[in-house]
Design an enzyme around this catalytic site. Sequence first.
Site, PDB file in Angstrom:
ATOM      1  N   LYS A   1       0.771  -0.999   0.102  1.00 36.73           N
ATOM      2  CA  LYS A   1       0.155  -0.015   0.020  1.00 36.73           C
ATOM      3  C   LYS A   1       0.867   1.323  -0.013  1.00 36.73           C
ATOM      4  O   LYS A   1       2.098   1.169   0.544  1.00 36.73           O
ATOM      5  CB  LYS A   1      -0.654   0.100   1.268  1.00 36.73           C
ATOM      6  CG  LYS A   1      -2.105   0.773   1.114  1.00 36.73           C
ATOM      7  CD  LYS A   1      -3.286   0.189   0.597  1.00 36.73           C
ATOM      8  CE  LYS A   1      -4.518   1.090   0.512  1.00 36.73           C
ATOM      9  NZ  LYS A   1      -5.651   0.345  -0.135  1.00 36.73           N
TER      10      LYS A   1
ATOM     11  N   GLY B   1     -21.108   6.628   3.821  1.00 36.42           N
ATOM     12  CA  GLY B   1     -20.094   6.963   2.680  1.00 36.42           C
ATOM     13  C   GLY B   1     -20.675   6.655   1.426  1.00 36.42           C
ATOM     14  O   GLY B   1     -21.103   5.463   0.962  1.00 36.42           O
TER      15      GLY B   1
ATOM     16  N   GLY C   1     -19.383   7.164  -1.639  1.00 35.99           N
ATOM     17  CA  GLY C   1     -18.305   7.726  -2.604  1.00 35.99           C
ATOM     18  C   GLY C   1     -18.509   6.769  -3.864  1.00 35.99           C
ATOM     19  O   GLY C   1     -19.413   6.202  -4.194  1.00 35.99           O
TER      20      GLY C   1
ATOM     21  N   VAL D   1     -17.603   3.456  -4.124  1.00 34.92           N
ATOM     22  CA  VAL D   1     -18.130   2.293  -3.753  1.00 34.92           C
ATOM     23  C   VAL D   1     -19.539   2.333  -3.256  1.00 34.92           C
ATOM     24  O   VAL D   1     -20.655   1.651  -3.749  1.00 34.92           O
ATOM     25  CB  VAL D   1     -17.301   1.505  -2.929  1.00 34.92           C
ATOM     26  CG1 VAL D   1     -17.813   0.317  -2.427  1.00 34.92           C
ATOM     27  CG2 VAL D   1     -15.751   1.360  -3.512  1.00 34.92           C
TER      28      VAL D   1
ATOM     29  N   TYR E   1     -21.880   4.778  -3.335  1.00 30.46           N
ATOM     30  CA  TYR E   1     -23.040   5.044  -4.031  1.00 30.46           C
ATOM     31  C   TYR E   1     -23.351   3.852  -4.975  1.00 30.46           C
ATOM     32  O   TYR E   1     -24.606   3.405  -5.116  1.00 30.46           O
ATOM     33  CB  TYR E   1     -22.730   6.156  -4.906  1.00 30.46           C
ATOM     34  CG  TYR E   1     -23.808   6.653  -5.824  1.00 30.46           C
ATOM     35  CD1 TYR E   1     -24.766   7.541  -5.211  1.00 30.46           C
ATOM     36  CD2 TYR E   1     -24.235   6.114  -6.879  1.00 30.46           C
ATOM     37  CE1 TYR E   1     -25.872   8.078  -5.909  1.00 30.46           C
ATOM     38  CE2 TYR E   1     -25.262   6.367  -7.617  1.00 30.46           C
ATOM     39  CZ  TYR E   1     -26.150   7.473  -7.149  1.00 30.46           C
ATOM     40  OH  TYR E   1     -27.399   7.872  -7.708  1.00 30.46           O
TER      41      TYR E   1
HETATM   42  P1  NAD Z   1     -14.371   7.518  -2.098  1.00 26.40           P
HETATM   43  O1  NAD Z   1     -13.317   8.644  -1.716  1.00 26.40           O
HETATM   44  O2  NAD Z   1     -14.877   7.329  -3.371  1.00 26.40           O
HETATM   45  O3  NAD Z   1     -15.669   7.370  -1.011  1.00 26.40           O
HETATM   46  C1  NAD Z   1     -15.336   7.565   0.358  1.00 26.40           C
HETATM   47  C2  NAD Z   1     -16.422   8.659   0.767  1.00 26.40           C
HETATM   48  O4  NAD Z   1     -16.725   8.523   2.116  1.00 26.40           O
HETATM   49  C3  NAD Z   1     -16.495  10.050   0.147  1.00 26.40           C
HETATM   50  O5  NAD Z   1     -17.782  10.259  -0.554  1.00 26.40           O
HETATM   51  C4  NAD Z   1     -16.415  10.839   1.422  1.00 26.40           C
HETATM   52  O6  NAD Z   1     -17.108  12.035   1.542  1.00 26.40           O
HETATM   53  C5  NAD Z   1     -17.366   9.886   2.558  1.00 26.40           C
HETATM   54  N1  NAD Z   1     -16.883  10.212   4.033  1.00 26.40           N
HETATM   55  C6  NAD Z   1     -15.381  10.374   4.476  1.00 26.40           C
HETATM   56  N2  NAD Z   1     -15.460  10.649   5.786  1.00 26.40           N
HETATM   57  C7  NAD Z   1     -17.059  10.470   6.010  1.00 26.40           C
HETATM   58  C8  NAD Z   1     -17.612  10.081   7.349  1.00 26.40           C
HETATM   59  N3  NAD Z   1     -16.950  10.468   8.312  1.00 26.40           N
HETATM   60  N4  NAD Z   1     -18.691   9.803   7.329  1.00 26.40           N
HETATM   61  C9  NAD Z   1     -19.442   9.722   6.080  1.00 26.40           C
HETATM   62  N5  NAD Z   1     -19.000   9.882   5.065  1.00 26.40           N
HETATM   63  C10 NAD Z   1     -17.724  10.171   4.811  1.00 26.40           C
HETATM   64  O7  NAD Z   1     -13.804   5.946  -1.736  1.00 26.40           O
HETATM   65  P2  NAD Z   1     -14.284   4.755  -1.984  1.00 26.40           P
HETATM   66  O8  NAD Z   1     -13.421   4.468  -3.428  1.00 26.40           O
HETATM   67  O9  NAD Z   1     -15.725   4.731  -2.267  1.00 26.40           O
HETATM   68  O10 NAD Z   1     -13.838   3.880  -1.062  1.00 26.40           O
HETATM   69  C11 NAD Z   1     -14.463   3.650   0.239  1.00 26.40           C
HETATM   70  C12 NAD Z   1     -13.840   2.836   1.219  1.00 26.40           C
HETATM   71  O11 NAD Z   1     -13.890   1.382   0.499  1.00 26.40           O
HETATM   72  C13 NAD Z   1     -12.421   3.007   1.425  1.00 26.40           C
HETATM   73  O12 NAD Z   1     -12.255   2.346   2.637  1.00 26.40           O
HETATM   74  C14 NAD Z   1     -11.545   2.245   0.750  1.00 26.40           C
HETATM   75  O13 NAD Z   1     -10.488   1.928   1.087  1.00 26.40           O
HETATM   76  C15 NAD Z   1     -12.546   0.871   0.597  1.00 26.40           C
HETATM   77  N6  NAD Z   1     -12.144   0.148  -0.714  1.00 26.40           N
HETATM   78  C16 NAD Z   1     -12.352   0.799  -1.957  1.00 26.40           C
HETATM   79  C17 NAD Z   1     -12.259  -0.008  -3.120  1.00 26.40           C
HETATM   80  C18 NAD Z   1     -12.623   0.366  -4.586  1.00 26.40           C
HETATM   81  O14 NAD Z   1     -12.408  -0.347  -5.240  1.00 26.40           O
HETATM   82  N7  NAD Z   1     -12.461   1.745  -4.678  1.00 26.40           N
HETATM   83  C19 NAD Z   1     -11.848  -1.364  -3.108  1.00 26.40           C
HETATM   84  C20 NAD Z   1     -11.589  -2.096  -1.534  1.00 26.40           C
HETATM   85  C21 NAD Z   1     -12.065  -1.234  -0.550  1.00 26.40           C
END
Ligand code: NAD
Length: 364
Positions: A80, A179, A181, A183, A185
């Site tokens: 990472k 959240g 984001g 994922v 959404y």
């Molecule tokens: P992202 O940045 O697109 O979304 C994160 C969302 O969480 C954002 O919309 C942000 O505004 C919101 N957020 C932050 N703090 C918050 C809080 N205190 N309360 C509510 N909402 C809050 O990230 P992502 O890609 O959607 O990933 C989300 C999680 O899933 C992370 O922990 C990431 O490591 C994990 N993950 C993502 C993937 C992937 O394919 N993107 C794969 C495995 C794990």
Amino acid sequence: MDFFQQMVEMGHERVLFCSNPDVGLQAIIAVHSTVLGPGLGGCRMWPYASTEEAMLDVLRLSKGMTYKAAAAGLNLGGGKAVIIGDSKKDKTEELFRAFGRYVESLNGLYITAEDVGTGTEDMEVVHHETRWVTGLPPESGGGGDPSPVTAFGTLQGIKAAVQHLGDDSLKGRSVAVQGLGSVGYNLARFLRDEGAKVFATDIDPEKTARAREELGAEIVPLNEILEVECDVVAPCALGAIINDESVPRLRCRIVAGAANNQLKEDRHGQELHDRGILYAPDYVINAGGLINVYNELVGYNREVSMRMARGIFANMARLFEIARAQSIPTYLAADRLAEERIARVKGLGGQHWVRTVRKRAVDL
Ligand code: NAD
């Protein structure tokens, strides 16, 4: 803080501190294990308050990647990276190119990808400097944004959890998504399509407005999402969300979401177990993104990614059964499965995965 001591305790192979003051780069790359394959894991950009905080995060996240790859049956190790900075203000081409050069210097021991605060467009810039990058846009030969596959895999894990507790489907079940984001959404959309009632929150009001308007989600205040009375709480924001403060407040039957490192400490997994809340171990349920980027390494095909992500249902169901049969918390069952696989392969000696890396080097 003794960084070496931390590495020893968590079992890391190497940590690279990257500093380029000319472009404002401060980053840390952690390679936890290369027993099963190259250490693959995303690059997170976050305004950490201190080096210690960034270090702890990268060590935890990279170890999580080792376990995730092992549990998903992939030929990958764990790594990472974190870039210390504000993704809204500090992104430049020079910064990501400088980061790419550090990745290149590890010659395939670490393969980067997007994560919180970084996206496919950043990975394209990184790609100018190194071939050891995944999560590229389709036009650059990659699989694009892995988030829909992660969300689809998470949905499979939620279905397995609900079924383990005796329900046939998600129809009429309720899920609180923290959240919205990339994922969160997509997950909320899948859940809506399955007929589930969706509660949701996000720190970004634009995202909550969109979820309310497009998905009919019921928006709840930030500090109330974990105490919504519902079937499933799905953490999809940041880690360490299952902690001393939150466990007593939960009013759900299941915790199953995509966020990495949801348990602040392992004992919180035990506390969920003691409270009779079924926990879907984060790195098993959110392996869809890793599956997607893994497929980039071996020749990308979205259908194959989705089919492999569908397998998370069976993987999770098996894990729940093992935990039930052995009367152990689910997080422990997942750790044991992953550790047993790593130990078996380590016993073979040598690095059998060198072929994967060679193929990549030849392809690009
Ligand atoms: P992202 O940045 O697109 O979304 C994160 C969302 O969480 C954002 O919309 C942000 O505004 C919101 N957020 C932050 N703090 C918050 C809080 N205190 N309360 C509510 N909402 C809050 O990230 P992502 O890609 O959607 O990933 C989300 C999680 O899933 C992370 O922990 C990431 O490591 C994990 N993950 C993502 C993937 C992937 O394919 N993107 C794969 C495995 C794990």
